[in-house]
Scaffold this motif. Sequence first.
Motif, PDB file in Angstrom:
ATOM      1  N   GLU A 185      -9.322  -0.516   5.695  1.00  0.00           N
ATOM      2  CA  GLU A 185      -8.484   0.448   6.528  1.00  0.00           C
ATOM      3  C   GLU A 185      -7.649  -0.894   6.904  1.00  0.00           C
ATOM      4  O   GLU A 185      -6.473  -1.462   6.734  1.00  0.00           O
ATOM      5  CB  GLU A 185      -8.249   1.935   6.870  1.00  0.00           C
ATOM      6  N   LEU A 186      -8.530  -1.472   7.921  1.00  0.00           N
ATOM      7  CA  LEU A 186      -7.618  -3.235   8.399  1.00  0.00           C
ATOM      8  C   LEU A 186      -7.407  -4.208   7.397  1.00  0.00           C
ATOM      9  O   LEU A 186      -6.733  -5.078   7.414  1.00  0.00           O
ATOM     10  CB  LEU A 186      -9.372  -3.629   9.316  1.00  0.00           C
ATOM     11  N   LEU A 187      -8.514  -3.850   6.368  1.00  0.00           N
ATOM     12  CA  LEU A 187      -7.696  -5.173   5.448  1.00  0.00           C
ATOM     13  C   LEU A 187      -6.246  -4.794   4.450  1.00  0.00           C
ATOM     14  O   LEU A 187      -5.449  -5.744   5.007  1.00  0.00           O
ATOM     15  CB  LEU A 187      -8.266  -5.157   4.332  1.00  0.00           C
ATOM     16  N   LEU A 188      -6.077  -3.254   4.537  1.00  0.00           N
ATOM     17  CA  LEU A 188      -4.423  -2.994   4.275  1.00  0.00           C
ATOM     18  C   LEU A 188      -3.673  -2.789   5.232  1.00  0.00           C
ATOM     19  O   LEU A 188      -2.393  -3.534   4.954  1.00  0.00           O
ATOM     20  CB  LEU A 188      -4.818  -1.337   3.542  1.00  0.00           C
ATOM     21  N   THR A 189      -4.211  -3.474   6.696  1.00  0.00           N
ATOM     22  CA  THR A 189      -3.028  -3.390   7.696  1.00  0.00           C
ATOM     23  C   THR A 189      -2.452  -4.822   7.943  1.00  0.00           C
ATOM     24  O   THR A 189      -1.850  -4.975   7.915  1.00  0.00           O
ATOM     25  CB  THR A 189      -4.288  -2.846   8.794  1.00  0.00           C
ATOM     26  N   GLN A 190      -3.739  -6.187   8.284  1.00  0.00           N
ATOM     27  CA  GLN A 190      -3.448  -7.008   7.654  1.00  0.00           C
ATOM     28  C   GLN A 190      -2.810  -7.634   6.901  1.00  0.00           C
ATOM     29  O   GLN A 190      -1.756  -8.440   6.553  1.00  0.00           O
ATOM     30  CB  GLN A 190      -4.486  -7.863   7.757  1.00  0.00           C
ATOM     31  N   LEU A 191      -2.792  -6.693   5.014  1.00  0.00           N
ATOM     32  CA  LEU A 191      -2.506  -7.182   4.583  1.00  0.00           C
ATOM     33  C   LEU A 191      -0.843  -6.870   4.386  1.00  0.00           C
ATOM     34  O   LEU A 191      -0.245  -7.403   3.397  1.00  0.00           O
ATOM     35  CB  LEU A 191      -2.749  -7.501   2.705  1.00  0.00           C
ATOM     36  N   GLY A 192      -0.673  -5.485   5.082  1.00  0.00           N
ATOM     37  CA  GLY A 192       0.086  -5.048   5.569  1.00  0.00           C
ATOM     38  C   GLY A 192       1.043  -4.194   3.998  1.00  0.00           C
ATOM     39  O   GLY A 192       2.168  -3.620   3.716  1.00  0.00           O
ATOM     40  N   LEU A 193      -0.450  -3.287   3.398  1.00  0.00           N
ATOM     41  CA  LEU A 193       0.082  -2.731   2.499  1.00  0.00           C
ATOM     42  C   LEU A 193      -0.793  -1.095   2.793  1.00  0.00           C
ATOM     43  O   LEU A 193      -1.021  -1.027   3.933  1.00  0.00           O
ATOM     44  CB  LEU A 193      -1.520  -2.995   1.216  1.00  0.00           C
ATOM     45  N   ASN A 194       0.246  -0.389   2.171  1.00  0.00           N
ATOM     46  CA  ASN A 194       0.181   0.914   2.111  1.00  0.00           C
ATOM     47  C   ASN A 194      -2.179   1.712   1.563  1.00  0.00           C
ATOM     48  O   ASN A 194      -2.230   3.105   2.182  1.00  0.00           O
ATOM     49  CB  ASN A 194       0.764   1.805   1.837  1.00  0.00           C
ATOM     50  N   SER A 195      -1.564   1.243  -0.226  1.00  0.00           N
ATOM     51  CA  SER A 195      -3.408   1.539   0.050  1.00  0.00           C
ATOM     52  C   SER A 195      -3.531   0.252  -1.138  1.00  0.00           C
ATOM     53  O   SER A 195      -2.807  -0.841  -1.757  1.00  0.00           O
ATOM     54  CB  SER A 195      -2.550   3.250  -0.996  1.00  0.00           C
ATOM     55  N   LEU A 196      -4.288   0.649  -2.120  1.00  0.00           N
ATOM     56  CA  LEU A 196      -5.006  -0.812  -2.576  1.00  0.00           C
ATOM     57  C   LEU A 196      -4.114  -0.784  -4.374  1.00  0.00           C
ATOM     58  O   LEU A 196      -4.463  -1.225  -4.242  1.00  0.00           O
ATOM     59  CB  LEU A 196      -6.558  -0.418  -3.157  1.00  0.00           C
ATOM     60  N   ASP A 197      -3.312  -0.131  -4.581  1.00  0.00           N
ATOM     61  CA  ASP A 197      -3.156  -0.031  -5.341  1.00  0.00           C
ATOM     62  C   ASP A 197      -1.141  -0.639  -4.783  1.00  0.00           C
ATOM     63  O   ASP A 197      -1.038  -1.305  -6.326  1.00  0.00           O
ATOM     64  CB  ASP A 197      -1.645   1.444  -6.077  1.00  0.00           C
ATOM     65  N   GLU A 198      -1.064  -0.985  -3.879  1.00  0.00           N
ATOM     66  CA  GLU A 198       0.082  -2.021  -3.911  1.00  0.00           C
ATOM     67  C   GLU A 198      -0.762  -3.613  -4.315  1.00  0.00           C
ATOM     68  O   GLU A 198      -0.077  -4.266  -4.198  1.00  0.00           O
ATOM     69  CB  GLU A 198       0.354  -1.557  -2.649  1.00  0.00           C
ATOM     70  N   LEU A 199      -1.889  -3.537  -5.201  1.00  0.00           N
ATOM     71  CA  LEU A 199      -2.594  -4.626  -4.947  1.00  0.00           C
ATOM     72  C   LEU A 199      -1.703  -5.645  -5.834  1.00  0.00           C
ATOM     73  O   LEU A 199      -1.546  -4.412  -6.964  1.00  0.00           O
ATOM     74  CB  LEU A 199      -4.421  -4.905  -5.280  1.00  0.00           C
ATOM     75  N   PRO A 200      -1.517  -6.828  -6.239  1.00  0.00           N
ATOM     76  CA  PRO A 200      -0.824  -7.639  -6.953  1.00  0.00           C
ATOM     77  C   PRO A 200      -1.695  -7.492  -8.052  1.00  0.00           C
ATOM     78  O   PRO A 200      -2.687  -7.481  -8.064  1.00  0.00           O
ATOM     79  CB  PRO A 200      -0.209  -8.429  -6.580  1.00  0.00           C
ATOM     80  N   PRO A 201      -1.394  -7.518  -9.240  1.00  0.00           N
ATOM     81  CA  PRO A 201      -2.319  -7.569 -11.241  1.00  0.00           C
ATOM     82  C   PRO A 201      -2.767  -8.792 -10.843  1.00  0.00           C
ATOM     83  O   PRO A 201      -2.018  -9.799  -9.917  1.00  0.00           O
ATOM     84  CB  PRO A 201      -1.062  -7.305 -11.837  1.00  0.00           C
ATOM     85  N   ILE A 202      -3.902  -9.137 -11.246  1.00  0.00           N
ATOM     86  CA  ILE A 202      -4.643 -10.495 -11.371  1.00  0.00           C
ATOM     87  C   ILE A 202      -4.717 -11.445 -12.201  1.00  0.00           C
ATOM     88  O   ILE A 202      -4.499 -12.306 -12.073  1.00  0.00           O
ATOM     89  CB  ILE A 202      -6.353 -10.208 -11.107  1.00  0.00           C
TER      90      ILE A 202
END
Length: 215
Positions: A185-202
């Motif tokens: 969850e710390l990574l999500l906090t650092q990236l300002g995301l609520n979930s991994l689903d919000e990661l940009p398409p690679i």
Amino acid sequence: MTMHETDAVPAEGTQVTQGEAQPGTADEQVADRSHLPLERRIEAILMVADEPQGAVHLATALRAPVRAVKAAIEALRDDYDGRGEGPERGFELREVGGGWRIYVRAAYDVDAADFVLTQTPTKLSQAALETLAVIAYKQPITRGAVAAIRAVNVDSVVRTLLGRGLIREAFADAETGAINYETTELLLTQLGLNSLDELPPISPLLPDGEEDVFA
């Protein structure tokens, strides 16, 4: 009695004929280290190992009988648990995934976590960022699989990410004992995301928009 190389077996039940030539060239032969305490030699390996180490693997690495390695592991566990002459340690030896690994004792998890999270952060290296990206998009994933994707050894980088609290151990593979990692969850906090689903398409970031490297 000094243990000769012909007395050391890599696995239980393996028979070695006295005087039989050992495999490997002269350069590959390791100097006799049987004068050092086996418990301490095993301890040194477990302190730096990223994956659980089985008794047979340790016996092969240390050129020691499997039975002696198993006895030494039990002695170390008793020592850490305070069943020897010393006190209970802040770490313990756990058997997970068919192997042994040193972990922070549960009673001190909070102290260890607080220490890691309150350290002054420094920028991650390019190698760490690339490894973190692979784990984020492929989780859960083993260290070996990450190394295969990046085509480099990632042992130290994974230790760094674990120390920063950006990834954690998800589970150990039942067959191989390999640890699978996932982001926290710390990574999500650092990236300002609520979930991994919000990661940009690679795919837009890869050559020709292909995601084979992450397939």
